[in-house]
Design an enzyme around this catalytic site. Structure first.
Site, PDB file in Angstrom:
ATOM      1  N   THR A 236       0.856  -1.205   0.000  1.00 55.01           N
ATOM      2  CA  THR A 236       0.000   0.000   0.000  1.00 55.01           C
ATOM      3  C   THR A 236       0.882   1.241   0.000  1.00 55.01           C
ATOM      4  OG1 THR A 236      -1.779  -1.160   1.135  1.00 55.01           O
ATOM      5  CG2 THR A 236      -1.787   1.248   1.290  1.00 55.01           C
TER       6      THR A 236
ATOM      7  N   ASN B 137      -5.606  -9.554  -7.569  1.00 54.14           N
ATOM      8  CA  ASN B 137      -5.686 -10.275  -6.296  1.00 54.14           C
ATOM      9  C   ASN B 137      -6.966 -11.109  -6.176  1.00 54.14           C
ATOM     10  OD1 ASN B 137      -6.201  -7.320  -6.311  1.00 54.14           O
ATOM     11  ND2 ASN B 137      -7.330  -7.784  -4.452  1.00 54.14           N
TER      12      ASN B 137
ATOM     13  N   GLN C  34       0.970  -9.549  -6.054  1.00 53.45           N
ATOM     14  CA  GLN C  34       0.539 -10.951  -6.044  1.00 53.45           C
ATOM     15  C   GLN C  34       1.492 -11.868  -6.815  1.00 53.45           C
ATOM     16  OE1 GLN C  34      -1.831 -12.417  -4.349  1.00 53.45           O
ATOM     17  NE2 GLN C  34      -2.860 -10.622  -3.512  1.00 53.45           N
TER      18      GLN C  34
ATOM     19  N   HIS D 209       4.056 -10.091   2.867  1.00 51.05           N
ATOM     20  CA  HIS D 209       3.175 -11.110   3.456  1.00 51.05           C
ATOM     21  C   HIS D 209       2.405 -11.930   2.433  1.00 51.05           C
ATOM     22  CE1 HIS D 209      -0.904  -9.036   3.299  1.00 51.05           C
ATOM     23  NE2 HIS D 209      -0.124  -7.992   3.087  1.00 51.05           N
TER      24      HIS D 209
ATOM     25  N   THR E  21      12.866   4.784  10.730  1.00 52.15           N
ATOM     26  CA  THR E  21      13.733   3.670  11.123  1.00 52.15           C
ATOM     27  C   THR E  21      13.206   2.367  10.530  1.00 52.15           C
ATOM     28  OG1 THR E  21      14.290   4.815  13.154  1.00 52.15           O
ATOM     29  CG2 THR E  21      14.723   2.453  13.115  1.00 52.15           C
TER      30      THR E  21
ATOM     31  N   CYS F 260      -8.437  -8.578   1.277  1.00 50.68           N
ATOM     32  CA  CYS F 260      -7.660  -7.526   1.944  1.00 50.68           C
ATOM     33  C   CYS F 260      -8.585  -6.384   2.326  1.00 50.68           C
ATOM     34  CB  CYS F 260      -6.511  -6.977   1.107  1.00 50.68           C
ATOM     35  SG  CYS F 260      -6.030  -7.812  -0.357  1.00 50.68           S
TER      36      CYS F 260
END
Ligand SMILES: Cc1ncc(COP(=O)(O)O)c(C=O)c1O
Length: 382
Positions: A71, A151, A179, A201, A237, A325
């Site tokens: 995203t 997706n 994907q 992920h 970071t 999602c």
């Protein structure tokens, strides 16, 4: 024992990923920007991961920017491309009607601020027409944004040809490849896209980490500023353990090569062949050839997807009724509607996506329970 057929929503972490992440959390406490030994160790962990990610997508390590997920990568790529465009001359963005919300929503927001967005339709197979794409590109086009593999349906666009066409028109291209990694060969350097987004992920890495590939030599305007991390391309970071996990996940993709996708395709085909045989009226949504190895979107007329999903869940099987999602709503899928399905056909659809941990016995178990469930749901919905 549950059966998880929702790998396009997210994937379980591979044990190797968990081990590497635990070791990083435990043994690498430093900040990669610090100059002492602890900092250097954290920097080394991040750079090893960058090399692994780059190797998995055929890119040089310095072209990879770590982000918080696809995203962010999509938003950052759009932001940068438009910052580089000359707004008076180039006010148009060409995209497709079946983008993921992490592309379609930023573009819709830009539209309210004066940009023109051309959304190309897809055919019944879910594919955009390269000629229509070429015709939409003009001297006023600032960016083309293309979803490589959908997706929801798994439909794979002819992205290499689309990148060529865009470049022939002098238009930069952003590709959402979220994907794709591990399911089809991704070679960023030969693809030639200006930017390419992916997530950790979706291929057995941790959530909350992603990557943005930047074509060598391209200028880049950061979305997140501050701190100068990632060679001043993404402030903040780094999530060291998350990045380490992504690196190991990508190393597994590279090591396993085409065998991973071949295994997925065999399981997916076993599922489809069984459904086709046992459930009357079942049809496949989208192209059966230009499709991800792991994805099956099926229409089951008379059986609403959300009802089936709940029934399957009770029986220990996790699937998706649409785009998981961003599911939770019963609105019919935008992607399926764009392919010309009626609202009813779109509602009576299920997405099943296989991946690591799924085996033939699980597929056979699903095939043993699904026909009966569909019959019961059809009866009660009638
Ligand atoms: C095609 C596509 N693009 C982008 C995303 C967003 O990825 P992330 O969850 O890493 O933000 C997803 C899935 O969530 C996706 O499937």
């Amino acid at each position: 024992m549950r059966i998880y057929l929702d790998h396009n929503a997210t994937t379980p972490l591979r044990p190797e990923v968990i081990e590497a992440m635990c070791a990083a959390l435990r043994d690498v406490p430093g900040n990669p920007s610090s100059v002492h030994a602890e900092g250097a160790a954290a920097r080394a962990a991040v750079e090893t991961a960058r090399e692994r990610v780059a190797a998995a997508i055929g890119a040089a390590p310095e072209t990879i920017v770590f982000t918080s997920g696809a995203t962010e990568s999509n938003n950052a790529a759009i932001h940068s491309a438009l910052a580089a465009a000359r707004p008076k001359e180039r006010r148009t963005i060409v995209t497709t009607a079946t983008e993921h919300p992490s592309v379609s929503e930023p573009l819709a927001s830009l539209e309210t601020r004066g940009w023109r967005v051309v959304r190309l339709g897809v055919d019944r197979d879910g594919l955009i027409d390269p000629d229509a794409f070429a015709a939409a590109l003009g001297s006023d086009t600032a960016l083309a944004a293309i979803l490589w593999a959908n997706n929801e349906t798994g439909v794979v666009q002819p992205v290499r040809r689309l990148v060529e066409l865009a470049h022939e028109h002098g238009v930069p291209v952003h590709v959402d490849a979220t994907q794709c990694i591990g399911k089809l060969p991704v070679d960023a350097a030969t693809l030639g896209a200006d930017t390419l987004a992916a997530s950790s992920h979706k291929q057995n890495g941790p959530k909350g980490v992603g990557l943005l590939y930047l074509r060598p030599g391209a200028t880049f305007e950061p979305l997140l500023r501050g701190g100068g991390q990632e060679r001043r391309r993404r402030g903040g970071t780094e999530s060291v353990a998350g990045i380490v996990g992504l690196g190991v996940a990508c190393e597994l993709v590279r090591r396993e090569g085409p065998a991973r996708a071949a295994r997925m395709a065999a399981l997916r085909d076993r599922l489809w062949n069984g459904i086709r045989e046992k459930i009357q009226g079942a049809r496949r949504n989208g192209s059966a050839t230009a499709v991800l190895a792991n994805t099956l979107s099926v229409g089951l007329p008379g059986a609403p997807g959300d009802v089936l999903l709940a029934a399957l869940d009770l029986d220990g099987v996790a699937v998706s009724a649409g785009a998981a999602c961003h599911s939770g709503s019963v609105a019919p899928s935008r992607t399926l509607l764009a392919m010309g399905l009626t609202a009813d056909e779109a509602r009576c659809s299920l997405r099943m996506s296989v991946g690591h941990g799924v085996d033939e016995a699980q597929i056979d178990r699903v095939l043993a329970i699904l026909p009966d469930l569909v019959a019961r749901v059809r009866e009660s919905a009638a």
